[in-house]
Scaffold this motif. Structure first.
Motif, PDB file in Angstrom:
ATOM      1  N   PHE A  40     -79.599   7.996  85.527  1.00  0.00           N
ATOM      2  CA  PHE A  40     -78.240   7.256  85.457  1.00  0.00           C
ATOM      3  C   PHE A  40     -78.280   6.128  84.429  1.00  0.00           C
ATOM      4  CE2 PHE A  40     -79.347   8.664  90.151  1.00  0.00           C
ATOM      5  CZ  PHE A  40     -78.558   9.447  90.225  1.00  0.00           C
ATOM      6  N   PRO A  41     -78.561   6.642  82.964  1.00  0.00           N
ATOM      7  CA  PRO A  41     -78.236   5.394  82.094  1.00  0.00           C
ATOM      8  C   PRO A  41     -77.076   4.604  82.150  1.00  0.00           C
ATOM      9  CG  PRO A  41     -78.125   7.784  81.085  1.00  0.00           C
ATOM     10  CD  PRO A  41     -78.273   7.917  82.667  1.00  0.00           C
ATOM     11  N   GLY A  42     -77.491   3.184  82.291  1.00  0.00           N
ATOM     12  CA  GLY A  42     -76.258   2.356  82.179  1.00  0.00           C
ATOM     13  C   GLY A  42     -75.724   1.936  83.621  1.00  0.00           C
ATOM     14  N   ALA A  43     -76.183   2.636  84.511  1.00  0.00           N
ATOM     15  CA  ALA A  43     -75.861   2.285  86.064  1.00  0.00           C
ATOM     16  C   ALA A  43     -76.256   0.983  86.277  1.00  0.00           C
ATOM     17  CB  ALA A  43     -76.011   3.495  86.938  1.00  0.00           C
ATOM     18  N   ARG A  44     -75.361   0.469  87.347  1.00  0.00           N
ATOM     19  CA  ARG A  44     -75.842  -0.768  88.249  1.00  0.00           C
ATOM     20  C   ARG A  44     -76.050  -0.029  89.722  1.00  0.00           C
ATOM     21  NH1 ARG A  44     -71.633  -4.175  88.838  1.00  0.00           N
ATOM     22  NH2 ARG A  44     -73.173  -6.029  89.786  1.00  0.00           N
ATOM     23  N   TYR A  45     -76.821  -0.979  90.485  1.00  0.00           N
ATOM     24  CA  TYR A  45     -77.163  -0.348  91.899  1.00  0.00           C
ATOM     25  C   TYR A  45     -76.731  -1.309  92.955  1.00  0.00           C
ATOM     26  CZ  TYR A  45     -79.626   2.962  88.753  1.00  0.00           C
ATOM     27  OH  TYR A  45     -79.808   4.020  87.964  1.00  0.00           O
ATOM     28  N   GLY A  46     -76.115  -0.763  94.071  1.00  0.00           N
ATOM     29  CA  GLY A  46     -76.190  -1.415  95.265  1.00  0.00           C
ATOM     30  C   GLY A  46     -77.300  -0.963  96.355  1.00  0.00           C
ATOM     31  N   ILE A  47     -78.113  -1.836  96.720  1.00  0.00           N
ATOM     32  CA  ILE A  47     -79.208  -1.326  97.873  1.00  0.00           C
ATOM     33  C   ILE A  47     -78.539  -1.730  99.250  1.00  0.00           C
ATOM     34  CG2 ILE A  47     -81.509  -1.564  98.552  1.00  0.00           C
ATOM     35  CD1 ILE A  47     -81.915  -2.807  95.602  1.00  0.00           C
ATOM     36  N   ARG A  60     -90.372  -4.366  97.208  1.00  0.00           N
ATOM     37  CA  ARG A  60     -91.062  -2.964  96.260  1.00  0.00           C
ATOM     38  C   ARG A  60     -90.064  -2.460  95.474  1.00  0.00           C
ATOM     39  NH1 ARG A  60     -93.384   1.130 100.144  1.00  0.00           N
ATOM     40  NH2 ARG A  60     -94.319   2.048  98.204  1.00  0.00           N
ATOM     41  N   LEU A  61     -88.951  -2.007  96.222  1.00  0.00           N
ATOM     42  CA  LEU A  61     -87.759  -1.441  95.358  1.00  0.00           C
ATOM     43  C   LEU A  61     -87.150  -2.475  94.165  1.00  0.00           C
ATOM     44  CD1 LEU A  61     -86.147   0.992  94.815  1.00  0.00           C
ATOM     45  CD2 LEU A  61     -84.426   0.092  96.851  1.00  0.00           C
ATOM     46  N   ALA A  62     -86.799  -3.939  94.757  1.00  0.00           N
ATOM     47  CA  ALA A  62     -86.387  -4.833  93.688  1.00  0.00           C
ATOM     48  C   ALA A  62     -87.311  -4.950  92.539  1.00  0.00           C
ATOM     49  CB  ALA A  62     -86.264  -5.893  94.580  1.00  0.00           C
ATOM     50  N   ALA A  63     -88.742  -4.855  92.748  1.00  0.00           N
ATOM     51  CA  ALA A  63     -89.656  -5.088  91.576  1.00  0.00           C
ATOM     52  C   ALA A  63     -89.562  -4.025  90.606  1.00  0.00           C
ATOM     53  CB  ALA A  63     -91.242  -5.328  92.201  1.00  0.00           C
ATOM     54  N   SER A  64     -89.254  -2.829  91.321  1.00  0.00           N
ATOM     55  CA  SER A  64     -89.372  -1.484  90.560  1.00  0.00           C
ATOM     56  C   SER A  64     -88.178  -1.409  89.682  1.00  0.00           C
ATOM     57  CB  SER A  64     -89.380  -0.175  91.355  1.00  0.00           C
ATOM     58  OG  SER A  64     -89.210   0.977  90.815  1.00  0.00           O
ATOM     59  N   LEU A  65     -86.928  -1.859  90.183  1.00  0.00           N
ATOM     60  CA  LEU A  65     -85.719  -1.851  89.510  1.00  0.00           C
ATOM     61  C   LEU A  65     -85.701  -2.770  88.577  1.00  0.00           C
ATOM     62  CD1 LEU A  65     -82.926  -1.381  92.296  1.00  0.00           C
ATOM     63  CD2 LEU A  65     -83.889   0.352  91.020  1.00  0.00           C
ATOM     64  N   ASP A  66     -86.131  -4.178  88.793  1.00  0.00           N
ATOM     65  CA  ASP A  66     -86.472  -5.144  87.804  1.00  0.00           C
ATOM     66  C   ASP A  66     -87.080  -4.924  86.725  1.00  0.00           C
ATOM     67  OD1 ASP A  66     -84.749  -6.933  89.316  1.00  0.00           O
ATOM     68  OD2 ASP A  66     -86.422  -7.888  90.256  1.00  0.00           O
ATOM     69  N   ALA A  67     -88.236  -4.219  87.041  1.00  0.00           N
ATOM     70  CA  ALA A  67     -89.322  -3.798  85.985  1.00  0.00           C
ATOM     71  C   ALA A  67     -88.616  -2.733  84.984  1.00  0.00           C
ATOM     72  CB  ALA A  67     -90.405  -3.241  86.482  1.00  0.00           C
ATOM     73  N   ALA A  68     -87.603  -2.123  85.427  1.00  0.00           N
ATOM     74  CA  ALA A  68     -86.923  -0.998  84.453  1.00  0.00           C
ATOM     75  C   ALA A  68     -85.596  -1.591  83.796  1.00  0.00           C
ATOM     76  CB  ALA A  68     -86.618   0.308  85.426  1.00  0.00           C
ATOM     77  N   GLY A  69     -85.338  -2.867  84.186  1.00  0.00           N
ATOM     78  CA  GLY A  69     -83.988  -3.577  83.715  1.00  0.00           C
ATOM     79  C   GLY A  69     -83.023  -3.226  84.300  1.00  0.00           C
ATOM     80  N   LEU A  70     -82.874  -2.674  85.407  1.00  0.00           N
ATOM     81  CA  LEU A  70     -81.680  -2.350  86.291  1.00  0.00           C
ATOM     82  C   LEU A  70     -81.273  -3.372  87.161  1.00  0.00           C
ATOM     83  CD1 LEU A  70     -83.060   1.435  87.200  1.00  0.00           C
ATOM     84  CD2 LEU A  70     -82.170   0.753  85.225  1.00  0.00           C
ATOM     85  N   GLY A  71     -80.030  -3.632  86.783  1.00  0.00           N
ATOM     86  CA  GLY A  71     -79.320  -4.763  87.894  1.00  0.00           C
ATOM     87  C   GLY A  71     -78.838  -4.037  89.171  1.00  0.00           C
TER      88      GLY A  71
END
Length: 372
Positions: A40-47, A60-71
């Motif tokens: 999903f290039p360019g997407a933002r995420y609600g967890i 764990r999930l937040a760190a993974s999203l942060d490492a991939a530059g995903l807001g």
């Protein structure tokens, strides 16, 4: 994808434009950021998660999203079956809108079946439909509720009576997350796993009997068992996505089980998987009483589920037994009721479940009285 993120198992759900993969791996959460960024290039995420899972898995999930530059934004709810409700649905949708998540952004359901059902339903209605990803953290959710697109909430009239069919875009089943489960919650999930053998795969049930110690201990058999259960459910879902026919077989044990859950107030007194375990034994015993199945098969099912640490009789439920009429009232609200006629998933033996319509309510009530 990094070699470190090679999945242990991948099960494909071939639903045409709505097709998706179920990735089963020890590091599925750590690899989530890379996978989502590619998908999903360019997407933002609600967890969407609950307070218990937020402590154990959200970092764990937040760190993974942060490492991939995903807001991303986090929506943390109370834990428990009571969260599958109108107020919490409204809260999730309001927080999605408040975070200005757009229709082409992604909602992530991080948690067990309650969170998956609620978040999936919220995704189906927010902005008239958003995509969502399931990251199930309980065994029950990994083998059952995260797959197949059933989403929803409970009503005062019964369980899962309000909802929508809304398929996820991806399922990431993290085996490491299961290590945080209590023995009781692991057993509750195992009931749904065993169900697939009892429906139409006698060989799977016999394999589970032989390999349960390794599944419980977390060896390679655990990942294989989850993959086999997911593949079994995927086959049924592909053949009957919106439960017009044989998908109802997946409700083996659920007519009795949902009635027991309602009668016990959707509380920790009886977990969903525990209700299903009792319900499956009751379905086998009711089938035997009707002369449809060998009584020894019912005994074999009960023995295996009991060995897995599950309740198998009404007497195993803590507290006073629910009155038969209370159970019958709940059964009358079951989703499989058609034109006022009761429909049950019965069996002719292990791996031989079938749909039986026009069941006599008096026969059910008498059966429930006899087994008290």
């Amino acid at each position: 994808m990094s070699a470190n993120h090679t999945p242990l198992h991948t099960v494909h759900v071939p639903l045409g434009a709505r097709a998706y993969d179920i990735v089963i791996a020890p590091d599925a959460i750590e690899s989530a950021g890379d996978r989502l960024a590619a998908l999903f290039p360019g997407a933002r995420y609600g967890i969407v998660t609950d307070e218990n899972v937020a402590k154990a898995q959200l970092p764990r999930l937040a760190a993974s999203l942060d490492a991939a530059g995903l807001g991303h934004t986090e929506i943390v709810l109370p834990a428990g079956e009571a969260t599958k409700s109108w107020p919490q649905l409204q809260s999730v949708v309001d927080q999605i809108l408040g975070a200005r998540l757009e229709r082409n952004d992604i909602l992530i359901a991080l948690g067990g079946g309650v969170i998956g059902d609620l978040a999936g339903f919220a995704a189906s209605i927010a902005r008239r439909g958003m995509d969502f990803v399931q990251i199930p953290t309980s065994l029950l959710a990994q083998v059952d509720s995260s797959v197949g697109g059933k989403t929803g909430i409970n009503s005062v009239h019964g369980k899962n009576l309000v909802g929508a069919f809304h398929q996820p875009r991806l399922v990431l089943a993290d085996l490491t997350a299961l290590e945080t489960l209590s023995p009781r919650h692991f057993a509750a999930g195992y009931a749904e796993l065993a169900k697939y053998g009892l429906i139409d795969d006698e060989e799977l049930f016999f394999w589970l009997e032989a390999n349960y110690p390794q599944i419980e201990a977390g060896g390679p058999a655990r990942g294989e068992a989850i993959a086999r259960a997911c593949a079994a459910k995927a086959r049924v879902v592909v053949a009957d996505e919106k439960e017009a026919g044989n998908r109802a077989l997946l409700n083996l044990g659920h007519t009795f089980g949902h009635a027991l859950e309602k009668a016990t107030g959707y509380s920790d007194r009886l977990l969903h998987g525990e209700g299903v375990a009792i319900g499956m034994v009751l379905a086998y015993r009711f089938s035997a009483k009707l002369g449809l199945a060998p009584s020894q098969d019912a005994g074999r099912v009960e023995a295996h589920l009991k060995n897995a640490g599950l309740p198998t009789t009404l007497a195993d439920i803590p507290g006073d037994l629910p009155p038969t009429q209370m159970l019958m009232d709940a059964i009358a609200q079951d989703k499989k009721v058609s034109r006022g006629q009761l429909t049950f998933i019965l069996t002719r033996g292990i791996g031989k479940a079938f749909i039986e319509k026009k069941i006599d309510p008096e026969a059910v009530a008498t059966f429930l009285e006899d087994i008290r």
